[in-house]
Motif scaffolding. Structure first.
Motif, PDB file in Angstrom:
ATOM      1  N   ALA A  99       0.825  -1.154   0.091  1.00 18.03           N
ATOM      2  CA  ALA A  99      -0.293  -0.128   0.283  1.00 18.03           C
ATOM      3  C   ALA A  99       1.332   1.318   0.334  1.00 18.03           C
ATOM      4  N   VAL A 100       1.806   1.055   0.993  1.00 22.41           N
ATOM      5  CA  VAL A 100       2.844   2.257   0.775  1.00 22.41           C
ATOM      6  C   VAL A 100       3.439   2.422  -0.789  1.00 22.41           C
ATOM      7  N   LEU A 101       3.679   1.615  -1.205  1.00 25.48           N
ATOM      8  CA  LEU A 101       4.802   1.726  -2.383  1.00 25.48           C
ATOM      9  C   LEU A 101       3.986   2.349  -3.914  1.00 25.48           C
ATOM     10  N   LEU A 102       2.737   1.995  -3.203  1.00 24.20           N
ATOM     11  CA  LEU A 102       1.223   2.362  -4.428  1.00 24.20           C
ATOM     12  C   LEU A 102       0.787   3.609  -4.177  1.00 24.20           C
ATOM     13  N   ALA A 103       1.007   4.300  -3.084  1.00 23.59           N
ATOM     14  CA  ALA A 103       0.874   5.885  -2.413  1.00 23.59           C
ATOM     15  C   ALA A 103       1.903   6.537  -2.525  1.00 23.59           C
ATOM     16  N   PHE A 104       2.794   5.541  -2.756  1.00 24.91           N
ATOM     17  CA  PHE A 104       4.457   6.341  -3.401  1.00 24.91           C
ATOM     18  C   PHE A 104       4.134   6.490  -5.043  1.00 24.91           C
ATOM     19  N   ALA A 105       3.727   5.573  -6.156  1.00 30.78           N
ATOM     20  CA  ALA A 105       3.762   5.380  -7.139  1.00 30.78           C
ATOM     21  C   ALA A 105       2.137   6.556  -7.714  1.00 30.78           C
ATOM     22  N   VAL A 106       1.280   6.568  -7.173  1.00 34.91           N
ATOM     23  CA  VAL A 106       0.557   7.618  -7.496  1.00 34.91           C
ATOM     24  C   VAL A 106       0.396   9.005  -7.190  1.00 34.91           C
ATOM     25  N   THR A 107       1.788   9.453  -5.849  1.00 36.63           N
ATOM     26  CA  THR A 107       1.122  10.474  -6.075  1.00 36.63           C
ATOM     27  C   THR A 107       3.041  10.886  -6.827  1.00 36.63           C
ATOM     28  N   GLY A 108       3.204  10.045  -6.867  1.00 38.62           N
ATOM     29  CA  GLY A 108       4.223  10.289  -8.364  1.00 38.62           C
ATOM     30  C   GLY A 108       4.053  11.159  -9.515  1.00 38.62           C
ATOM     31  N   VAL A 109       2.794   9.908 -10.025  1.00 38.47           N
ATOM     32  CA  VAL A 109       2.219  11.027 -10.661  1.00 38.47           C
ATOM     33  C   VAL A 109       1.590  12.554 -10.904  1.00 38.47           C
ATOM     34  N   LEU A 110       1.437  12.277 -10.036  1.00 37.77           N
ATOM     35  CA  LEU A 110       0.555  13.945  -9.293  1.00 37.77           C
ATOM     36  C   LEU A 110       1.463  14.725  -8.925  1.00 37.77           C
ATOM     37  N   ILE A 111       3.383  14.392  -9.227  1.00 33.92           N
ATOM     38  CA  ILE A 111       4.492  15.569  -8.925  1.00 33.92           C
ATOM     39  C   ILE A 111       4.210  15.667 -10.246  1.00 33.92           C
ATOM     40  N   VAL A 112       4.394  14.303 -10.971  1.00 38.24           N
ATOM     41  CA  VAL A 112       4.583  14.912 -12.630  1.00 38.24           C
ATOM     42  C   VAL A 112       3.603  15.507 -13.080  1.00 38.24           C
ATOM     43  N   ALA A 113       2.026  15.387 -12.974  1.00 35.95           N
ATOM     44  CA  ALA A 113       1.792  16.484 -13.780  1.00 35.95           C
ATOM     45  C   ALA A 113       1.441  17.859 -13.276  1.00 35.95           C
ATOM     46  N   ALA A 114       2.043  17.952 -11.991  1.00 38.70           N
ATOM     47  CA  ALA A 114       2.628  18.962 -11.090  1.00 38.70           C
ATOM     48  C   ALA A 114       4.181  19.602 -11.943  1.00 38.70           C
ATOM     49  N   GLY A 115       4.640  19.006 -13.340  1.00 38.10           N
ATOM     50  CA  GLY A 115       5.721  19.618 -13.877  1.00 38.10           C
ATOM     51  C   GLY A 115       6.589  19.305 -13.177  1.00 38.10           C
ATOM     52  N   LYS A 116       7.065  18.475 -11.929  1.00 38.47           N
ATOM     53  CA  LYS A 116       8.534  18.481 -10.948  1.00 38.47           C
ATOM     54  C   LYS A 116       8.940  16.672 -11.155  1.00 38.47           C
ATOM     55  N   ASN A 117      10.010  16.226 -11.163  1.00 38.87           N
ATOM     56  CA  ASN A 117      10.702  15.238 -10.788  1.00 38.87           C
ATOM     57  C   ASN A 117      10.410  14.386 -10.099  1.00 38.87           C
ATOM     58  N   PRO A 118       9.582  13.949  -9.974  1.00 36.60           N
ATOM     59  CA  PRO A 118       9.162  13.209  -8.926  1.00 36.60           C
ATOM     60  C   PRO A 118      10.566  12.269  -8.458  1.00 36.60           C
ATOM     61  N   VAL A 119      11.198  11.671  -8.706  1.00 40.96           N
ATOM     62  CA  VAL A 119      13.193  10.819  -8.755  1.00 40.96           C
ATOM     63  C   VAL A 119      13.434  12.123  -7.544  1.00 40.96           C
ATOM     64  N   LEU A 120      13.279  13.450  -7.807  1.00 40.19           N
ATOM     65  CA  LEU A 120      14.319  14.227  -7.189  1.00 40.19           C
ATOM     66  C   LEU A 120      13.534  14.632  -5.916  1.00 40.19           C
TER      67      LEU A 120
END
Lengths: 352, 512
Positions: A26-47
């Motif tokens: 669940a934690v991993l999934l949450a990070f993954a989905v939030t990563g998508v949101l960060i990308v959508a906000a125009g930022k680099n999720p890895v960073l």
């Protein structure tokens, strides 16, 4: 009836894997989905995640802050886990924690001068009593007036938070501070530092001890056994001679006391004064942490640490990448949704 | 009409069905007999599409059924009536029939459906009023609602799972009458039951399952109870239990003018007085719902009486809670073992200890002594021959009979002075029933006093020294074992006869 499990594997290991897998996934999934949101906000999720991790674990100081942050979570969460085990839905952690902080402040400011451990202990004790009393009030309303504890604890949260504000506007407030806060508490009442040079305070050990005690109480004492029976089947509890009223009161007092202790530790170990709104978010996140830990006291500890480090890392993430901190709340929320979904899928396999 | 061939289904290592053939001709009532765990439920779940078989074929009305869902089974014309009804009590009969019924149309037409219910009710003698609220109907009436639901949905084959277990004798005969009407109108019925008498009474053919295979099939007219019972268990089930005449001793349980209300304030127990002596079993017979549950709950301390007293061994325990009564020597086997007698998700060990965790040997100081609990569990598993994987498996994994053994093991190893047992054999197969009765009689032989509530008259006759019949919250009569007259008991159960029992019958003989 193990599905897809190699028969040669030891049983214990398998059970542990099965218990741990849903929250971790669940934690991993949450990070993954939030990563998508960060990308959508125009930022680099890895960073963003790197700076989050750096902010949480980048130095001893950061780790100390994360541990301090996790302390009230673990304390409040463990009490709520015990409540939920007995099907007592206490969501009043926020108000109980706030009043615990208020009482600790009052004791620290008003008691006769005393040397450090004594002053601290009295202030902590005041916090425990106030938190327990506030939870006990909800239990009393439930038993005497028949108002469900969900409602009673929820509404008393608002009352508790407003009492703190009111006190800070009045006698307890620091004159001329411009912000509703109490004067700095006398040094003797502060919680000791655990590691010199960092902010890490002794409260972390108190939280560890509380978790251990709660674990033992739940699984190894007649009291915990009664809570578990009550939670598993109300008719069976009646048949076993368990008084639901007595169990409700005791588990509410216990959980309120732990929340009050958390509030006192927050005041005496982090802020050294009472600040309006210091309890904000603790109570409801503690419910999430209790559920994330599967209502197992020991598992509440990692859940509390996860929330604590996530929040300290969030500040760094915002500073470094410009990803707003509320995204961390998104991660917390998504984790909860995924964990609860996973629990639904595995319902019936849980140990009561 | 129905042809099931070579049905095989395994759950892990357990082979629930081993190549079962079942053929149901048209216009037939087929009795499906078997002990618990013999494979009846699995077979019917396969037929209804709730589980898919490992092997075997099903042909229904010349159409093969494979990998079907319950919805498809319904559409094909198979109706299932479960032991626990799937009805909404707050709705009317018509609304319940329309609920989830596609053929009711896009718009609800209650009047038309009500008309069809009336017609079916007339044809099959169901005696249903479409506008009646289902919750207000007796259990037999609710069952007939389930039947009319199945009929209107076009069921040509009805499966009834233990349909008589909660019905009163007149309701049972009404149901059997309905089943015959269904057959006469061209439908078939699979009648699943433990009760040999009813099966012989109503069925045309009987199939007996044992250990997941067909143990015998016969025409009902060619067999008798003893033959069927032997097929079921493959041993002679000797009916009467050998027992001593028994000299009843001192009064152990005394109940004086006990009355109680239900949750809504209606009086359910209207003042009963009796006593049970050491070495004696008092059976309380009667149709379910005549105050037996309230009597048991009040004696056990689960419900407050509105008046009256309960004494255990001379001590007035009326004011005490469950724990106080247990300490006074009162054991209780509750009617509902799934949610009351046991905590299904807890382990066998915990279940064997959960009524005794407030003192030694399971409590040491502030701690639970898990070592002692597990040792006691292993010992009781062996002593009561409980079939279970080990002391640490959840009680939910046990079969009904073994769950009841668990309850008995916990209550009887405490060596109680008084045992109150409510329907202790309900839903158990003959083997497990026999075990329960033997344990009750063993307690009696060792000087215990037993209050044994049963809706099965036959069973009451086996265990009891005296039989009390409850009707509408009162004793309609108390009869000593040597003076039993079945007709009289039957009249008392139906409320047609009320005797004021003499003191000797109510309180037992004085010890010689």
């Amino acid at each position: 009836m193990t599905v897809g499990a190699p028969a040669s594997r030891p049983r214990v290991e398998l059970a542990a894997v099965r218990a741990l897998a849903p929250p971790l996934l669940a934690v991993l999934l949450a990070f993954a989905v939030t990563g998508v949101l960060i990308v959508a906000a125009g930022k680099n999720p890895v960073l963003a995640y790197w700076s989050l991790a750096h902010g949480a674990f980048g130095s001893w100081d950061r780790i100390a802050v994360g541990l301090n942050r996790a302390t009230p979570y673990a304390l409040t969460g463990v009490g709520i886990a015990l409540c939920f085990r007995a099907r007592v839905i206490n969501i009043g952690g926020e108000g109980q924690l706030a009043l615990g902080g208020l009482a600790a402040t009052w004791v620290a400011l008003h008691m006769v001068p005393a040397p450090r451990p004594v002053a601290t202990l009295f202030a902590l004790g005041g916090g425990v009593l106030a938190g327990a009393a506030w939870a006990g009030l909800a239990a009393g309303i439930r038993l005497k007036r028949g108002v469900h504890e969900v409602l009673a604890t929820l509404l008393l949260n608002f009352v508790g938070l407003l009492i703190v504000s009111e006190a800070l506007q009045g006698d307890l407030g620091e004159p001329g501070a411009g912000f509703p806060q109490s004067p700095l508490l006398p040094n003797a009442s502060w919680l000791g530092r655990l590691v010199a040079g960092t902010d890490l305070h002794v409260g972390v050990l108190i939280a560890l001890a509380a978790v251990a005690v709660a674990h033992v109480a739940l699984w190894r004492t007649p009291f915990g056994f009664r809570l578990r029976i009550l939670g598993a089947s109300a008719p069976a509890a009646a048949y076993a001679g368990i008084s639901p009223a007595r169990a409700l009161v005791s588990v509410m007092l216990l959980s309120g006391g732990l929340a009050g202790l958390a509030g006192a530790i927050e005041v005496l170990g982090v802020h050294y004064r009472l600040i309006d709104g210091f309890a904000h978010g603790f109570g409801f996140n503690a419910v999430a942490i209790a559920l994330l830990g599967g209502l197992n006291p020991l598992a509440v500890l990692p859940a509390g640490l996860f929330f604590g480090f996530l929040e300290t890392g969030a500040v760094a993430m915002q500073r470094a990448v410009g990803v707003p901190t509320p995204l961390v709340a998104v991660i917390q929320g998504l984790t909860m949704v995924f964990v609860l979904s996973a629990m639904g899928l595995t319902a019936g396999r849980r140990r009561v | 009409m129905l042809r099931m061939l070579g049905i095989t289904k395994s759950y892990g290592a357990v082979r629930a069905n081993r190549g079962i053939d079942l053929v149901v001709p048209p216009r037939t009532i087929l009795g499906l007999l078997g002990e618990n765990g013999s494979g009846k439920t699995t077979l019917m779940n396969v037929l209804f599409g709730l589980v898919s078989p490992d092997a075997g074929t099903i042909v229904f009305n010349d159409h093969p059924l494979a990998g079907h869902t319950p919805r498809e089974a319904l559409a094909a014309g198979i109706g299932m009536i479960h032991q626990h009804f799937m009805l909404v009590p707050a709705m009317t009969v018509t609304e319940n029939v329309m609920l989830g019924w596609d053929a009711a149309g896009r718009w609800l037409r209650p009047a038309a459906v009500a008309e069809r219910i009336r017609a079916a009710s007339h044809t099959y003698g169901l005696d249903l009023e479409p506008d009646a609220r289902v919750g207000a109907l007796p259990l037999g009436g609710q069952q007939r609602v389930e039947i009319v639901k199945a009929i209107l949905r076009g069921a040509e084959l009805l499966i009834l799972d233990e349909p008589t277990s909660s019905l009163s004798p007149p309701e049972v005969s009404g149901l059997l009458h309905v089943l015959r009407r269904l057959r006469d109108e061209g439908r078939s019925v699979i009648f699943i039951s433990h009760k040999l008498g009813e099966v012989l009474d109503v069925c045309d053919e009987v199939v007996v399952l044992r250990d997941g295979a067909v143990a015998g099939r016969t025409r009902a007219s060619d067999t008798d109870r003893a033959k069927l019972a032997r097929m079921m268990v493959d041993r002679d089930v000797s009916a009467p239990v050998a027992r001593e005449g028994g000299a009843a001793g001192a009064e152990r349980l005394v109940v004086a003018d006990l009355a109680a209300n239900d949750a809504t304030g209606v009086e359910r127990l209207g003042g009963v007085s009796f006593s049970v002596r050491s070495g004696e079993v008092l059976a309380v017979a009667g149709v379910d719902g005549n105050g037996q549950a309230e009597l048991v709950d009040v004696i056990a301390g689960l419900r407050r009486p509105t008046r009256g007293h309960v004494f255990v061994d001379g001590a007035d325990v009326t004011g005490r809670g469950v724990t106080g009564r247990r300490q006074a020597g009162l054991a209780h086997v509750p009617a509902d073992r799934h949610t009351t007698g046991l905590v299904a998700d807890m382990t066998v060990t915990e279940n064997l200890a959960f009524r005794d965790c407030d003192g030694p040997p399971f409590r040491r100081g502030p701690w639970l002594d898990f070592g002692a609990m597990r040792a006691a569990a292993s010992e009781r598993i062996a002593r009561f021959a409980i079939r279970v994987g080990g002391p640490d498996v959840p009680a939910r994994t046990l079969s009904g009979g073994n769950q009841q053994k668990l309850v008995l093991a916990r209550e009887l190893t405490r060596h109680p002075r008084v045992l109150v047992a409510a329907q202790p054999t309900r839903g158990l197969d003959p083997g497990a029933t026999r075990f329960v009765i033997d344990e009750v009689l063993a307690l009696r032989a060792s000087g215990g006093a037993v209050l044994y509530v049963s809706t099965e008259l036959e069973e009451a006759l086996i265990v009891a020294d005296r039989i009390a019949v409850m009707y509408r919250g009162r004793f309609a009569g108390v009869v000593r074992r040597d003076a039993v007259d079945i007709t009289r008991l039957g009249l008392m159960m139906s409320g047609a006869l009320t005797e004021s029992p003499d003191a000797a019958a109510l309180y037992g003989r004085k010890a010689p």
